[in-house]
Design an enzyme around this catalytic site. Structure first.
Site, PDB file in Angstrom:
ATOM      1  N   LYS A   1     -10.835  -3.523   7.319  1.00  0.00           N
ATOM      2  CA  LYS A   1      -9.016  -2.559   8.735  1.00  0.00           C
ATOM      3  C   LYS A   1      -9.780  -1.116   9.493  1.00  0.00           C
ATOM      4  O   LYS A   1     -10.763  -0.977  10.198  1.00  0.00           O
ATOM      5  CB  LYS A   1      -8.281  -1.814   7.862  1.00  0.00           C
ATOM      6  CG  LYS A   1      -8.269  -0.093   7.324  1.00  0.00           C
ATOM      7  CD  LYS A   1      -7.745   0.312   7.240  1.00  0.00           C
ATOM      8  CE  LYS A   1      -7.519   1.652   7.226  1.00  0.00           C
ATOM      9  NZ  LYS A   1      -5.956   2.500   6.919  1.00  0.00           N
TER      10      LYS A   1
ATOM     11  N   GLU B   1       1.192  -1.240  -0.162  1.00  0.00           N
ATOM     12  CA  GLU B   1      -0.389  -0.158  -0.499  1.00  0.00           C
ATOM     13  C   GLU B   1       1.121   1.412   0.085  1.00  0.00           C
ATOM     14  O   GLU B   1       1.868   1.108   1.097  1.00  0.00           O
ATOM     15  CB  GLU B   1      -0.957   0.393   0.565  1.00  0.00           C
ATOM     16  CG  GLU B   1      -1.830   1.397   1.745  1.00  0.00           C
ATOM     17  CD  GLU B   1      -2.379   1.116   3.117  1.00  0.00           C
ATOM     18  OE1 GLU B   1      -2.779   2.581   3.237  1.00  0.00           O
ATOM     19  OE2 GLU B   1      -2.757   0.431   3.790  1.00  0.00           O
TER      20      GLU B   1
END
Length: 205
Positions: free
Chosen positions: A126, A37
């Site tokens: 998340k 990411e």
């Protein structure tokens, strides 16, 4: 579980620059990572993400973090990004990314946010910032979520505490400053990557 990597640890390269991104991503892949990411508050993120998708897109799930706007999703789609990670729950952003065929890990903190993200099409969640809530909170939240949805702990995760969040029901974690800080050496990235991989393997034996 609809998560498209072998190792459920997401490397967060916040602040990385285009001229150094290749060597750090290579080090992460060598350590066993296959989810990368690059947050959109990093310098020249378009170049970094585009280059990494071209170079390593067949070996890893590569994409963006801190995705907040629909226009950013459209740019990422053009770059070939396969991963979108958000810090918040924006149904329109999530739905747009899913429509472009991306894997979306949506940031949430409460049951309402989690279910809104799932309704919009997020394939993973998340819990952020995890260290502020702690494993017990995540375990309680997991009890009401669909069991097949992968939940990642993000925020304050270290090799030393990773096992606590896995035991609480997280499938894995997003790893930020304890894995990579802007400007650090490739050697440091490789060292921390190895430590996290070892911690994960020990916790899941």
């Amino acid at each position: 579980m609809n998560w498209k990597t072998e190792l459920p640890l997401i490397a967060i390269l916040r602040g990385i620059t285009p001229h150094e991104v290749h060597t750090h991503v290579q080090a992460l892949l060598d350590a066993g990572f296959d989810a990368i990411e690059i947050p959109l508050n990093s310098p020249q993120w378009q170049q970094s993400i585009g280059d990494m998708v071209q170079t390593f897109g067949q070996r890893a799930l590569i994409g963006a973090g801190t995705v907040l706007q629909l226009q950013q999703v459209e740019e990422l789609a053009e770059l070939g990004s396969k991963l979108v990670v958000t810090p918040n729950t924006q149904p329109a952003v999530i739905a747009c990314a899913v429509q472009h065929g991306m894997t979306v890990c949506a940031g949430c903190a409460t049951a309402s946010e989690a279910f809104n993200a799932l309704e919009a099409g997020a394939q993973a969640l998340k819990i952020f910032p995890s260290v502020s809530f702690g494993p017990d909170y995540i375990k309680a939240l997991k009890a009401v979520l669909p069991p097949q949805i992968p939940v990642f702990a993000v925020g304050g995760i270290t090799p030393e505490n990773l096992h606590l969040y896995l035991a609480a029901g997280c499938v894995g974690a997003g790893l930020g400053s304890d894995l990579y800080r802007a400007g650090q050496s490739v050697e440091r990235t490789a060292q921390q990557a190895a430590a996290f991989v070892q911690a994960y393997k020990e916790a899941t034996r």
